[in-house]
Design a protein around this motif. Structure first.
Motif, PDB file in Angstrom:
ATOM      1  N   TYR A  47       5.909   4.782   7.467  1.00  0.00           N
ATOM      2  CA  TYR A  47       4.765   4.311   7.137  1.00  0.00           C
ATOM      3  C   TYR A  47       3.599   5.429   7.790  1.00  0.00           C
ATOM      4  CZ  TYR A  47       7.017  -0.125   6.357  1.00  0.00           C
ATOM      5  OH  TYR A  47       7.808  -1.079   5.971  1.00  0.00           O
ATOM      6  N   GLU A  62       4.836  -5.870   7.604  1.00  0.00           N
ATOM      7  CA  GLU A  62       4.923  -5.293   6.427  1.00  0.00           C
ATOM      8  C   GLU A  62       6.708  -4.856   6.202  1.00  0.00           C
ATOM      9  OE1 GLU A  62       3.001  -3.677   2.718  1.00  0.00           O
ATOM     10  OE2 GLU A  62       3.146  -5.534   3.973  1.00  0.00           O
ATOM     11  N   TYR A 110       0.622   2.438   5.341  1.00  0.00           N
ATOM     12  CA  TYR A 110       1.134   2.862   3.797  1.00  0.00           C
ATOM     13  C   TYR A 110       2.478   2.856   3.929  1.00  0.00           C
ATOM     14  CZ  TYR A 110      -3.777   3.255   2.378  1.00  0.00           C
ATOM     15  OH  TYR A 110      -5.153   2.657   1.974  1.00  0.00           O
ATOM     16  N   ARG A 152       1.011  -5.528  12.125  1.00  0.00           N
ATOM     17  CA  ARG A 152       0.886  -5.164  10.530  1.00  0.00           C
ATOM     18  C   ARG A 152       2.067  -4.698  10.164  1.00  0.00           C
ATOM     19  NH1 ARG A 152      -5.711  -3.449  10.234  1.00  0.00           N
ATOM     20  NH2 ARG A 152      -6.762  -5.573  10.658  1.00  0.00           N
ATOM     21  N   ILE A 180      -4.384   0.266   8.306  1.00  0.00           N
ATOM     22  CA  ILE A 180      -3.374  -0.432   7.216  1.00  0.00           C
ATOM     23  C   ILE A 180      -2.110   0.761   7.267  1.00  0.00           C
ATOM     24  CG2 ILE A 180      -3.168  -0.857   4.649  1.00  0.00           C
ATOM     25  CD1 ILE A 180      -6.204  -0.998   4.485  1.00  0.00           C
ATOM     26  N   ILE A 202      -0.054   4.775   9.182  1.00  0.00           N
ATOM     27  CA  ILE A 202      -1.122   4.029   9.361  1.00  0.00           C
ATOM     28  C   ILE A 202      -2.389   4.547   9.017  1.00  0.00           C
ATOM     29  CG2 ILE A 202      -2.141   2.136  11.147  1.00  0.00           C
ATOM     30  CD1 ILE A 202       0.690   2.107  12.056  1.00  0.00           C
ATOM     31  N   ASP A 255      -6.453   4.053   8.828  1.00  0.00           N
ATOM     32  CA  ASP A 255      -7.600   3.058   8.759  1.00  0.00           C
ATOM     33  C   ASP A 255      -6.992   1.800   8.987  1.00  0.00           C
ATOM     34  OD1 ASP A 255      -9.452   5.025   8.090  1.00  0.00           O
ATOM     35  OD2 ASP A 255      -9.319   4.876   5.937  1.00  0.00           O
ATOM     36  N   GLU A 305      -2.256  -3.298  14.875  1.00  0.00           N
ATOM     37  CA  GLU A 305      -1.609  -2.406  13.935  1.00  0.00           C
ATOM     38  C   GLU A 305       0.133  -2.355  13.980  1.00  0.00           C
ATOM     39  OE1 GLU A 305      -2.691   1.790  14.255  1.00  0.00           O
ATOM     40  OE2 GLU A 305      -5.150   1.393  13.781  1.00  0.00           O
ATOM     41  N   HIS A 358       0.752  -1.282  -0.092  1.00  0.00           N
ATOM     42  CA  HIS A 358      -0.020   0.142   0.022  1.00  0.00           C
ATOM     43  C   HIS A 358       0.785   1.142   0.010  1.00  0.00           C
ATOM     44  CE1 HIS A 358      -3.740  -2.016   0.664  1.00  0.00           C
ATOM     45  NE2 HIS A 358      -3.285  -2.949   1.391  1.00  0.00           N
TER      46      HIS A 358
END
Length: 327
Positions: free
Chosen positions: A277, A259, A285, A255, A283, A279, A281, A252, A131
């Motif tokens: 990154y 990642e 990025y 995650r 996720i 984060i 929602d 989170e 993402h």
């Protein structure tokens, strides 16, 4: 056992020169002097030289990276690469060291060149389903089409040089009228730029290292900037909070940890990296990766290592020892 000669390369040709000097000095102070003979090597546009503790300077022979102190010639066994920006983080020095067969602590030259170019790195990772923010690319001399840019990335957005560090040349743009000035500002750092959508969420920085033969993800750091974004002032002049470990939910945390490790492996990285990154929602990025991240006392990696229970002597010594193994 005879001590190995470790050259700590610092300086470089970019706006990050002074930060690199601070990083190199901390590495120099932290490496075990009982295991290694450690030498500070300054890399500048005009000179490469060894600087002794008494301030005396000795030229480096670029043919083999050696230097002479009186009648004694020192040939480094390993180079600890503490140069941010060019030529230490963009693949140039890595290729040079590999050509003259000297182990070094940073990743290989291709990975360095790829990750240093934000546009190229994002393009590769997007194909693996990573993402990332929506982006618009420009080269110096291209026609600037503000309406087309805003249609692609929206407002606010970030205008960034493709190849720079420490947030030099980055602007947050809130109106379409601000775009041309921000683009010209970015071009002062690099003729290739990218314009990205503004992600809204928690910013975290994650260190990943090869440590004792395994890939280890360090505790994430939460970035809370007093400024519009994590710019130079926020990074180095106290205009931010860097909270380690990050105050994020466990879901989170897992995650972004997964990642960061996945991206490290996808890019065939070695040594030490730090990736950023947002984060949004829940996720993570991906924003960018630094393959020679800051190692000054104010930098994130030393704080993450401390949170993981790893001393700087062990952290830096591990990178040196793994360089021998990679050869």
């Amino acid at each position: 056992m005879q001590k190995k000669n470790i050259a700590v390369a610092m300086g470089g040709y970019s706006s990050e020169y002074e930060i690199s000097i601070q990083s190199g000095q901390l590495v120099y102070e932290s490496l075990s002097k009982t295991r290694y003979d450690v030498f500070r090597i300054y890399i500048t546009k005009n000179r490469w030289y060894f600087k002794a503790d008494d301030g005396k300077e000795f030229e480096v022979n670029k043919a083999d990276f050696s230097f002479s102190i009186g009648s004694k010639t020192i040939h480094p066994d390993v180079v600890f690469n503490a140069i941010h920006g060019t030529p230490g983080e963009d693949g140039l020095l890595q290729a040079y060291f590999e050509l003259i067969d000297i182990p070094h602590t940073s990743c290989h030259y291709y990975q360095a060149a790829l990750t240093f170019n934000k546009r190229d790195c994002l393009s590769v990772l997007k194909s693996y389903g990573v993402h990332c923010a929506n982006a618009y690319y420009l080269n110096k001399g291209d026609e600037i089409k503000p309406e087309e840019i805003v249609k692609k990335v929206g407002l606010p957005c970030f205008v960034k040089p493709s190849r720079s560090g420490s947030s030099f040349g980055i602007s947050k743009v809130k109106t379409i009228e601000e775009l041309p000035k921000a683009i010209e500002f970015a071009y002062k750092e690099d003729p290739e730029i990218l314009i990205e959508s503004c992600l809204v969420g928690t910013e975290v920085s994650v260190g990943v290292i090869e440590y004792k033969g395994e890939i280890l993800v360090l505790p994430a750091t939460e970035i809370v900037s007093e400024n519009e974004f994590f710019d130079y002032e926020a990074k180095y002049l106290g205009k931010s909070q860097e909270i380690t470990p990050a105050r994020i939910p466990d879901t989170e945390r897992e995650r972004v940890k997964a990642e960061a490790k996945r991206i490290y492996e996808l890019l065939n990285m070695t040594g030490l990296s730090r990736s950023e990154y947002i984060i949004q929602d829940g996720i993570p990025y991906f924003i960018e990766m630094n393959t020679n991240p800051g190692l000054s006392p104010e930098s994130i990696i030393p704080k993450q290592a401390s949170a993981a229970g790893i001393s700087l002597e062990d952290l830096f010594g591990n990178l040196v020892e793994q360089s021998f193994e990679k050869k």
